[in-house]
Scaffold this active site. Structure first.
Site, PDB file in Angstrom:
ATOM      1  N   TRP A  47       0.838  -1.209   0.000  1.00  0.00           N
ATOM      2  CA  TRP A  47       0.000   0.000   0.000  1.00  0.00           C
ATOM      3  C   TRP A  47       0.868   1.252   0.000  1.00  0.00           C
ATOM      4  O   TRP A  47       0.549   2.227  -0.685  1.00  0.00           O
ATOM      5  CB  TRP A  47      -0.972  -0.010   1.170  1.00  0.00           C
ATOM      6  CG  TRP A  47      -1.955  -1.132   1.107  1.00  0.00           C
ATOM      7  CD1 TRP A  47      -2.138  -2.137   2.018  1.00  0.00           C
ATOM      8  CD2 TRP A  47      -2.910  -1.392   0.050  1.00  0.00           C
ATOM      9  NE1 TRP A  47      -3.123  -2.991   1.597  1.00  0.00           N
ATOM     10  CE2 TRP A  47      -3.609  -2.559   0.403  1.00  0.00           C
ATOM     11  CE3 TRP A  47      -3.209  -0.752  -1.146  1.00  0.00           C
ATOM     12  CZ2 TRP A  47      -4.611  -3.099  -0.414  1.00  0.00           C
ATOM     13  CZ3 TRP A  47      -4.217  -1.293  -1.957  1.00  0.00           C
ATOM     14  CH2 TRP A  47      -4.900  -2.443  -1.582  1.00  0.00           C
TER      15      TRP A  47
ATOM     16  N   ASP B 299      -1.332   6.702   6.336  1.00  0.00           N
ATOM     17  CA  ASP B 299      -2.435   5.796   6.006  1.00  0.00           C
ATOM     18  C   ASP B 299      -2.597   4.865   7.212  1.00  0.00           C
ATOM     19  O   ASP B 299      -1.699   4.083   7.516  1.00  0.00           O
ATOM     20  CB  ASP B 299      -2.064   4.999   4.747  1.00  0.00           C
ATOM     21  CG  ASP B 299      -3.075   3.909   4.387  1.00  0.00           C
ATOM     22  OD1 ASP B 299      -4.024   3.690   5.144  1.00  0.00           O
ATOM     23  OD2 ASP B 299      -2.873   3.267   3.327  1.00  0.00           O
TER      24      ASP B 299
ATOM     25  N   LYS C 213     -11.618  -1.781   7.123  1.00  0.00           N
ATOM     26  CA  LYS C 213     -10.741  -2.676   7.866  1.00  0.00           C
ATOM     27  C   LYS C 213     -11.178  -2.736   9.330  1.00  0.00           C
ATOM     28  O   LYS C 213     -11.394  -3.805   9.870  1.00  0.00           O
ATOM     29  CB  LYS C 213      -9.279  -2.221   7.778  1.00  0.00           C
ATOM     30  CG  LYS C 213      -8.786  -1.971   6.351  1.00  0.00           C
ATOM     31  CD  LYS C 213      -8.642  -3.246   5.538  1.00  0.00           C
ATOM     32  CE  LYS C 213      -8.631  -3.021   4.029  1.00  0.00           C
ATOM     33  NZ  LYS C 213      -7.431  -2.403   3.498  1.00  0.00           N
TER      34      LYS C 213
HETATM   35  C1  LIG Z   1      -6.950  -1.943   2.221  1.00  0.00           C
HETATM   36  C2  LIG Z   1      -5.921  -0.895   2.295  1.00  0.00           C
HETATM   37  C3  LIG Z   1      -5.825   0.109   1.304  1.00  0.00           C
HETATM   38  C4  LIG Z   1      -6.705   0.145   0.083  1.00  0.00           C
HETATM   39  O1  LIG Z   1      -7.995   0.483   0.444  1.00  0.00           O
HETATM   40  P1  LIG Z   1      -9.133   0.727  -0.640  1.00  0.00           P
HETATM   41  O2  LIG Z   1     -10.218   1.336   0.189  1.00  0.00           O
HETATM   42  O3  LIG Z   1      -9.481  -0.597  -1.213  1.00  0.00           O
HETATM   43  O4  LIG Z   1      -8.614   1.666  -1.665  1.00  0.00           O
HETATM   44  C5  LIG Z   1      -4.860   1.085   1.470  1.00  0.00           C
HETATM   45  N1  LIG Z   1      -4.045   1.087   2.537  1.00  0.00           N
HETATM   46  C6  LIG Z   1      -4.109   0.140   3.484  1.00  0.00           C
HETATM   47  C7  LIG Z   1      -3.163   0.186   4.648  1.00  0.00           C
HETATM   48  C8  LIG Z   1      -5.043  -0.874   3.394  1.00  0.00           C
HETATM   49  O5  LIG Z   1      -5.107  -1.815   4.348  1.00  0.00           O
END
Ligand SMILES: *Cc1c(COP(=O)(O)O)cnc(C)c1O
Length: 359
Positions: free
Chosen positions: A101, A171, A195
């Site tokens: 990511w 993030d 998540k």
């Molecule tokens: C799942 C995830 C993403 C991507 O998320 P989307 O909503 O599918 O774009 C980005 N960063 C992390 C840390 C993730 O776990």
């Protein structure tokens, strides 16, 4: 009805209390005669829902008044572009690449300017967090970017990088609300909610006000400007209304559980049960260096692909589902987010012990 223990990395398990409450309110939300799904986002009733969600989130995280909370769409992946488009004034940013990511975010930023990879853990399959105490931060960097919890690889920063005064952007998709956080250390904290907080379709951005300006990269679409959404309190256009409503319920659930300190304690307890077993097992091994271990995502392997597949299959038959590891790591991954009860982790470890004895 029978509920399983769901170890999915995302979309993922939600608190049963929240789902029951949403079910009770499905046809008639508190005397409105309609579902929240059917309700105008401009109605008084909905306005209360989104305002209360924001207030509860602010209380939980202790978000200072000089930060905006935005409820947006496009997933975490859309932020990979929105961040450089809005923050890259000098067209320079520094990225710490600790997994897929972070790597995707770094690659996206390269579309807009110079994105420097100032540290990485790719040399050992992202199984650790690099030392970030003295990084070669670029003098004119607009921000330093991290992915704080690496969902796929199961690593988490234990201390934030020294950004040498530069704005930190994080993030936190897979560790959102899993423990207390000092918001003032960040310029931007963002995450997709699927998540650890709610249903897919909502991304929450917590951003310091001075970073919200009209001075964005040329060509930045209206919908991709933080200012558009900040000025309209996340109601510039139709927000992901039902998803925000569920997030609001999860915020209340976390408050009822004692807030983020209590969440952290509970998450540490759950993770310890699993890591202690992994450290003592002759069959299963964790794949992450001990001092980088995540409380949320726990990858492990047997070292034998056929045995891994057999484990995943038999676990699912026993009601322990979605344990297959990410295709780039193989093996297994147990995601044990806030809503996973201690009993779920205990059931997993019990099953692993039995599997070890039989194989
Ligand atoms: C799942 C995830 C993403 C991507 O998320 P989307 O909503 O599918 O774009 C980005 N960063 C992390 C840390 C993730 O776990």
């Amino acid at each position: 009805m029978s509920r399983v223990y769901n170890f999915s990395a995302g979309p993922a398990v939600l608190p049963e209390e929240v789902l029951r409450e949403a079910a009770d309110e499905m046809l008639d939300y508190r005397g409105s005669g309609m579902s929240v799904m059917e309700m105008s986002h401009r109605s008084k009733t909905y306005d209360n829902i989104i305002k209360e969600a924001e207030k509860d989130l602010r209380d939980l995280m202790g978000i200072p008044d000089n930060y905006k909370v935005l409820f947006l769409q496009g997933g975490a992946s859309q932020q990979f572009a929105m961040i450089p488009m809005n923050l890259m004034k000098n067209r320079v940013a520094d990225y710490i690449v600790t997994g897929q990511w972070a790597k995707k975010a770094w690659q996206e930023a390269k579309l807009f300017g110079t994105a420097n990879k100032i540290a990485s853990s790719e040399d050992r399959t992202f199984s650790y967090i690099p030392d970030c105490s003295d990084l070669p931060i670029s003098e004119n960097a607009d921000y330093v970017y991290i992915c704080e919890n690496n969902t796929i690889y199961g690593t988490k920063y234990k201390t934030l990088p020294d950004t040498k005064g530069k704005t930190l952007v994080a993030d936190v998709s897979s560790c959102f609300l899993s423990e207390p956080v000092d918001v003032t250390k960040y310029g931007v904290i963002y995450g997709g909610v699927q998540k650890n907080i709610g249903p897919a379709g909502v991304v929450i951005v917590i951003i310091r006000e001075d970073l919200i300006t009209e001075d964005v990269l040329p060509g930045t679409p209206t919908m991709l400007r933080y200012k558009t959404h900040a000025d309209a309190d996340s109601l510039y256009n139709t927000p992901p209304a039902y998803g925000i409503y569920i997030c609001g319920k999860v915020f209340k659930w976390i408050r009822s559980m004692g807030g983020l300190s209590a969440m952290k304690e509970r998450n540490e307890k759950k993770a310890q049960i699993l890591y202690d077993f992994l450290d003592s097992s002759a069959l299963f091994q964790g794949t992450v260096e001990k001092n980088s271990r995540s409380l949320m995502n726990v990858p492990f392997v047997t070292g034998n692909e056929e045995l891994d597949a057999k484990f995943v299959k038999e676990a699912a038959e026993a009601g322990l589902v979605s344990l297959k590891g990410h295709r780039t790591v193989g093996g297994m991954r147990a995601s044990i987010y806030n809503a996973m009860p201690v009993e779920g982790v205990e059931a997993l470890v019990k099953f692993m012990k039995e599997f070890e004895a039989n194989n």
